[in-house]
Enzyme design. Structure first.
Site, PDB file in Angstrom:
ATOM      1  N   CYS A 117       0.760  -1.367   0.034  1.00 33.06           N
ATOM      2  CA  CYS A 117       0.041   0.070  -0.023  1.00 33.06           C
ATOM      3  C   CYS A 117       0.825   1.195  -0.088  1.00 33.06           C
ATOM      4  O   CYS A 117       0.277   2.316  -0.223  1.00 33.06           O
ATOM      5  CB  CYS A 117      -0.912   0.032   1.309  1.00 33.06           C
ATOM      6  SG  CYS A 117      -1.936  -1.355   1.390  1.00 33.06           S
ATOM      7  N   HIS A 256      -3.333   6.493   2.497  1.00 31.01           N
ATOM      8  CA  HIS A 256      -3.838   5.537   1.999  1.00 31.01           C
ATOM      9  C   HIS A 256      -5.173   5.149   2.489  1.00 31.01           C
ATOM     10  O   HIS A 256      -5.225   5.352   3.638  1.00 31.01           O
ATOM     11  CB  HIS A 256      -2.683   4.322   2.293  1.00 31.01           C
ATOM     12  CG  HIS A 256      -3.267   3.018   2.059  1.00 31.01           C
ATOM     13  ND1 HIS A 256      -3.891   2.396   0.904  1.00 31.01           N
ATOM     14  CD2 HIS A 256      -3.232   1.959   2.874  1.00 31.01           C
ATOM     15  CE1 HIS A 256      -4.308   1.324   1.256  1.00 31.01           C
ATOM     16  NE2 HIS A 256      -3.736   1.066   2.155  1.00 31.01           N
ATOM     17  N   ASN A 286     -10.304  -0.894   0.626  1.00 31.37           N
ATOM     18  CA  ASN A 286      -8.784  -0.503   0.712  1.00 31.37           C
ATOM     19  C   ASN A 286      -8.413  -1.134  -0.616  1.00 31.37           C
ATOM     20  O   ASN A 286      -8.464  -2.191  -1.017  1.00 31.37           O
ATOM     21  CB  ASN A 286      -8.253  -1.247   1.760  1.00 31.37           C
ATOM     22  CG  ASN A 286      -6.610  -1.313   1.639  1.00 31.37           C
ATOM     23  OD1 ASN A 286      -5.956  -0.964   0.842  1.00 31.37           O
ATOM     24  ND2 ASN A 286      -6.149  -1.582   2.964  1.00 31.37           N
TER      25      ASN A 286
HETATM   26  O1  UT7 Z   1      -3.435  -1.560   3.822  1.00 30.86           O
HETATM   27  C1  UT7 Z   1      -3.021  -1.650   4.999  1.00 30.86           C
HETATM   28  C2  UT7 Z   1      -3.793  -2.861   5.268  1.00 30.86           C
HETATM   29  N1  UT7 Z   1      -4.510  -3.204   6.582  1.00 30.86           N
HETATM   30  C3  UT7 Z   1      -4.986  -2.035   7.525  1.00 30.86           C
HETATM   31  O2  UT7 Z   1      -4.920  -1.016   7.309  1.00 30.86           O
HETATM   32  C4  UT7 Z   1      -5.804  -2.766   8.444  1.00 30.86           C
HETATM   33  C5  UT7 Z   1      -5.620  -2.080  10.022  1.00 30.86           C
HETATM   34  N2  UT7 Z   1      -6.561  -2.479  10.819  1.00 30.86           N
HETATM   35  C6  UT7 Z   1      -7.717  -2.372  10.942  1.00 30.86           C
HETATM   36  O3  UT7 Z   1      -8.283  -1.765  10.102  1.00 30.86           O
HETATM   37  C7  UT7 Z   1      -8.624  -2.962  12.101  1.00 30.86           C
HETATM   38  O4  UT7 Z   1      -7.720  -3.481  12.787  1.00 30.86           O
HETATM   39  C8  UT7 Z   1      -9.641  -3.864  11.567  1.00 30.86           C
HETATM   40  C9  UT7 Z   1     -10.687  -3.298  10.616  1.00 30.86           C
HETATM   41  C10 UT7 Z   1      -9.084  -4.895  10.683  1.00 30.86           C
HETATM   42  C11 UT7 Z   1     -10.288  -4.889  12.840  1.00 30.86           C
HETATM   43  O5  UT7 Z   1     -10.757  -3.883  13.638  1.00 30.86           O
HETATM   44  P1  UT7 Z   1     -10.697  -3.679  15.158  1.00 30.86           P
HETATM   45  O6  UT7 Z   1     -11.292  -2.768  15.914  1.00 30.86           O
HETATM   46  O7  UT7 Z   1      -9.218  -3.844  15.342  1.00 30.86           O
HETATM   47  O8  UT7 Z   1     -11.057  -5.313  15.709  1.00 30.86           O
HETATM   48  P2  UT7 Z   1     -10.456  -6.299  16.233  1.00 30.86           P
HETATM   49  O9  UT7 Z   1      -9.455  -7.033  15.333  1.00 30.86           O
HETATM   50  O10 UT7 Z   1      -9.950  -6.174  17.554  1.00 30.86           O
HETATM   51  O11 UT7 Z   1     -11.559  -7.363  16.565  1.00 30.86           O
HETATM   52  C12 UT7 Z   1     -12.598  -6.917  17.436  1.00 30.86           C
HETATM   53  C13 UT7 Z   1     -13.531  -8.133  17.633  1.00 30.86           C
HETATM   54  C14 UT7 Z   1     -13.102  -9.597  17.488  1.00 30.86           C
HETATM   55  O12 UT7 Z   1     -13.973 -10.198  18.385  1.00 30.86           O
HETATM   56  P3  UT7 Z   1     -13.560 -10.494  19.958  1.00 30.86           P
HETATM   57  O13 UT7 Z   1     -12.414 -11.133  20.128  1.00 30.86           O
HETATM   58  O14 UT7 Z   1     -13.664  -9.099  20.786  1.00 30.86           O
HETATM   59  O15 UT7 Z   1     -14.690 -11.177  20.427  1.00 30.86           O
HETATM   60  C15 UT7 Z   1     -13.146  -9.944  16.334  1.00 30.86           C
HETATM   61  O16 UT7 Z   1     -13.136 -11.591  16.515  1.00 30.86           O
HETATM   62  O17 UT7 Z   1     -14.308  -8.172  16.426  1.00 30.86           O
HETATM   63  C16 UT7 Z   1     -14.267  -9.343  15.818  1.00 30.86           C
HETATM   64  N3  UT7 Z   1     -14.106  -9.374  14.307  1.00 30.86           N
HETATM   65  C17 UT7 Z   1     -15.331  -9.272  13.568  1.00 30.86           C
HETATM   66  N4  UT7 Z   1     -16.725  -9.222  13.810  1.00 30.86           N
HETATM   67  C18 UT7 Z   1     -17.712  -8.875  12.936  1.00 30.86           C
HETATM   68  C19 UT7 Z   1     -13.370  -9.227  13.435  1.00 30.86           C
HETATM   69  N5  UT7 Z   1     -13.597  -9.088  12.050  1.00 30.86           N
HETATM   70  C20 UT7 Z   1     -14.958  -9.130  12.163  1.00 30.86           C
HETATM   71  C21 UT7 Z   1     -15.779  -8.897  11.278  1.00 30.86           C
HETATM   72  N6  UT7 Z   1     -17.270  -8.841  11.543  1.00 30.86           N
HETATM   73  N7  UT7 Z   1     -15.567  -8.539  10.032  1.00 30.86           N
END
Ligand code: UT7
Length: 329
Positions: A117, A256, A286
């Site tokens: 990215c 980005h 993205n």
């Molecule tokens: O180009 C660069 C590439 N990537 C990025 O820039 C990604 C950067 N990171 C992010 O954008 C965020 O970390 C994400 C959007 C990927 C995830 O958001 P988050 O607020 O960090 O969520 P998390 O990973 O802490 O997950 C929170 C909860 C978890 O459940 P528990 O453990 O709290 O019960 C996950 O299992 O949300 C759950 N979860 C989902 N729930 C519904 C993870 N993905 C999903 C989903 N739908 N798609």
């Protein structure tokens, strides 16, 4: 900055292309345990564009490039160099040559840059060096990715994020240097946080010969998030300082397009008001190397970028890599 010879890089046009097919959050909710509400609030993404089965980056890149070439009022044969930023080429040996052929840019040298990215900003900075050195006069810089083809559609942590697109700009030598400052950074110790790694399988047990294939995108979202929000503000502030400017002089922040929360957190750390933030990820998700030139083209088409505007562009992602360019439009 005034330059004495005609070797100041200037962006003279933009173009972009996205696939026809949209994939909305609700549709993803039908295949994995997620919802429009979760995706919208955690990422700002509502929908993304997805290429059909046999369509790869080449056709998107050619479409985006042709638009940029037309707007620049130049001919493909005028282009000296094509730099393609992509991490999802149609050919592992590089896709820039095929794009050169399809554009009929017969005079142009062409190569790929792989930096996920950050790829587009790194390519822009690289192109500017070729102009400043006097090596080339007209450069086509493309960011194109089809990461929808590289996600595991049963992994809700990643499949909600990515879409496909291409964006392109033409950079030309002029008597003004539009690049006020820039930087490229890498922290290779974090490579495993976001990867699309090769794997291998034995194809001839007797001779222990093997062949390689690729896994799906693997990401520790939380770590990528923390990295982006901690590293970008400092890198951007350094670039502003190196250009002897203050944040008040900045007209636009174009990061980005990965997550709206990342974009807002970086803007708020920099004390940049929301109206100076360019964002279109709600419609496209993205799109990796394409996200910055896609949003730039959209802003350019809307006519909101004025001559002399100061724009911060910053890419970040796998590697980890992050790169910033401060430019005068
Ligand atoms: O180009 C660069 C590439 N990537 C990025 O820039 C990604 C950067 N990171 C992010 O954008 C965020 O970390 C994400 C959007 C990927 C995830 O958001 P988050 O607020 O960090 O969520 P998390 O990973 O802490 O997950 C929170 C909860 C978890 O459940 P528990 O453990 O709290 O019960 C996950 O299992 O949300 C759950 N979860 C989902 N729930 C519904 C993870 N993905 C999903 C989903 N739908 N798609």
């Amino acid at each position: 900055m005034q330059v004495t010879q005609l070797n100041g890089p200037q962006i003279i046009s933009t173009g972009s292309a996205t696939p026809q097919k949209s994939l909305h959050n609700e549709q993803i909710g039908e295949i994995v345990d997620t919802s429009d509400e979760w995706i919208s609030t955690r990422t700002g993404i509502k929908s993304r564009k997805i290429t059909d089965n046999k369509v790869g980056i080449t056709s998107l890149a050619v479409e985006a490039s042709n638009k940029a070439i037309e707007k620049a009022k130049i001919q493909p044969k005028d282009i000296d160099l094509i730099i393609l930023a992509t991490s999802s080429p149609d050919d592992l040996f590089g896709s820039a040559s095929k794009i050169q052929y399809e554009l009929k840019a017969t005079k142009a040298a062409a190569f790929d840059i792989t930096a996920a990215c950050s790829g587009f900003v790194i390519s822009l900075i690289t192109a500017a060096q070729f102009i400043k050195s006097g090596t080339y006069k007209k450069i086509l810089i493309i960011g194109a990715d089809v990461l929808s083809k590289w996600v595991d559609w049963s992994d809700r942590r990643t499949c909600i994020l990515f879409g496909d697109a291409a964006g392109a700009i033409i950079m030309e030598s002029s008597n003004m240097d539009c690049i006020l400052s820039s930087s490229i950074k890498t922290d290779g110790s974090q490579t495993d946080q976001l990867s699309l790694t090769a794997n291998s399988t034995i194809s001839n047990p007797a001779l222990q010969l093997n062949h390689r294939y690729y896994n799906f995108i693997d990401m520790n979202g939380k770590e990528v998030y923390k990295f982006a929000v901690s590293k970008l503000p400092t890198a951007i502030a350094d670039c502003i300082k190196n250009a002897n400017l203050s944040i008040e002089k900045v007209n636009w922040l174009l990061l980005h397009q990965a997550n709206e929360r990342i974009i807002n957190a970086v803007a708020s750390k920099l004390l940049l008001p929301q109206e100076k933030v360019i964002s279109n990820l709600s419609k496209y998700g993205n799109t990796s190397a394409a996200s910055i030139p896609l949003a730039l083209d959209e802003a350019n088409q809307k006519g909101i970028l004025k001559t002399g505007d100061i724009i911060i562009m910053a890419g970040f992602g796998a590697g980890f890599t992050w790169s910033v360019v401060l430019l005068k439009w």
